[in-house]
Design a protein around this motif. Structure first.
Motif, PDB file in Angstrom:
ATOM      1  N   ASP A  14       0.853  -1.188   0.000  1.00  0.00           N
ATOM      2  CA  ASP A  14       0.000   0.000   0.000  1.00  0.00           C
ATOM      3  C   ASP A  14       0.888   1.237   0.000  1.00  0.00           C
ATOM      4  N   TYR A  15       0.383   2.310  -0.582  1.00  0.00           N
ATOM      5  CA  TYR A  15       1.093   3.589  -0.533  1.00  0.00           C
ATOM      6  C   TYR A  15       0.070   4.715  -0.501  1.00  0.00           C
ATOM      7  N   VAL A  16       0.521   5.870  -0.041  1.00  0.00           N
ATOM      8  CA  VAL A  16      -0.362   7.030   0.056  1.00  0.00           C
ATOM      9  C   VAL A  16      -0.053   7.973  -1.103  1.00  0.00           C
ATOM     10  N   GLU A  17      -1.094   8.305  -1.858  1.00  0.00           N
ATOM     11  CA  GLU A  17      -0.966   9.247  -2.956  1.00  0.00           C
ATOM     12  C   GLU A  17      -1.589  10.569  -2.528  1.00  0.00           C
ATOM     13  N   GLU A  18      -0.896  11.651  -2.780  1.00  0.00           N
ATOM     14  CA  GLU A  18      -1.415  12.972  -2.415  1.00  0.00           C
ATOM     15  C   GLU A  18      -1.702  13.776  -3.668  1.00  0.00           C
ATOM     16  N   ARG A  19      -2.804  14.516  -3.626  1.00  0.00           N
ATOM     17  CA  ARG A  19      -3.100  15.458  -4.704  1.00  0.00           C
ATOM     18  C   ARG A  19      -3.619  16.741  -4.071  1.00  0.00           C
ATOM     19  N   GLN A  37      -5.376  12.965   0.558  1.00  0.00           N
ATOM     20  CA  GLN A  37      -4.562  11.758   0.604  1.00  0.00           C
ATOM     21  C   GLN A  37      -5.441  10.545   0.345  1.00  0.00           C
ATOM     22  N   THR A  38      -4.953   9.683  -0.533  1.00  0.00           N
ATOM     23  CA  THR A  38      -5.663   8.460  -0.866  1.00  0.00           C
ATOM     24  C   THR A  38      -4.694   7.294  -0.709  1.00  0.00           C
ATOM     25  N   THR A  39      -5.115   6.280   0.032  1.00  0.00           N
ATOM     26  CA  THR A  39      -4.297   5.074   0.158  1.00  0.00           C
ATOM     27  C   THR A  39      -4.631   4.155  -1.003  1.00  0.00           C
ATOM     28  N   LYS A  40      -3.597   3.767  -1.727  1.00  0.00           N
ATOM     29  CA  LYS A  40      -3.784   2.881  -2.879  1.00  0.00           C
ATOM     30  C   LYS A  40      -3.039   1.579  -2.625  1.00  0.00           C
TER      31      LYS A  40
END
Length: 106
Positions: free
Chosen positions: A45-50, A63-66
């Motif tokens: 899993d990783y956290v993507e930020e926009r 923040q979205t965990t993908k």
């Protein structure tokens, strides 16, 4: 290092400390690649930020965990190299050399 490869090779052969340092550098990268392969084989899993900008100009970080799914190709590669006794493609020849032993303890 600002020298020709042939010079570096000569120094490596002449100075054991330089040779040892070069080997240690390779080991560090090898370990990083092993860790990356294991991570890919297992999934992670990783956290993507926009950043979104609202109508008022206010910025908002979302923040979205993908999840990256486990990769079966990486798993096969890992197992064939780390556990060849159980995961090789070709059967092992017997000690007598008259046939093959198929290993099947799965």
């Amino acid at each position: 290092m600002g020298c020709a490869y042939s010079t570096l090779r000569d120094w490596r052969d002449k100075y054991p400390a330089l040779s040892a340092a070069l080997k240690r550098g390779k080991e560090v990268v090898d370990i990083e690649v092993e860790n990356a392969l294991l991570k890919r084989a297992m999934g992670y899993d990783y956290v993507e930020e926009r950043i979104e900008v609202g109508d008022s100009g206010k910025r908002k970080v979302i923040q979205t965990t993908k999840h990256i799914a486990a990769d079966t190709t990486a798993q096969i590669f890992w197992l064939k190299n780390r556990r060849p006794d159980k995961w090789r493609d070709k059967p092992m020849p017997t000690a007598e050399g008259d046939g093959v032993t198929i290993i099947d303890d799965m």
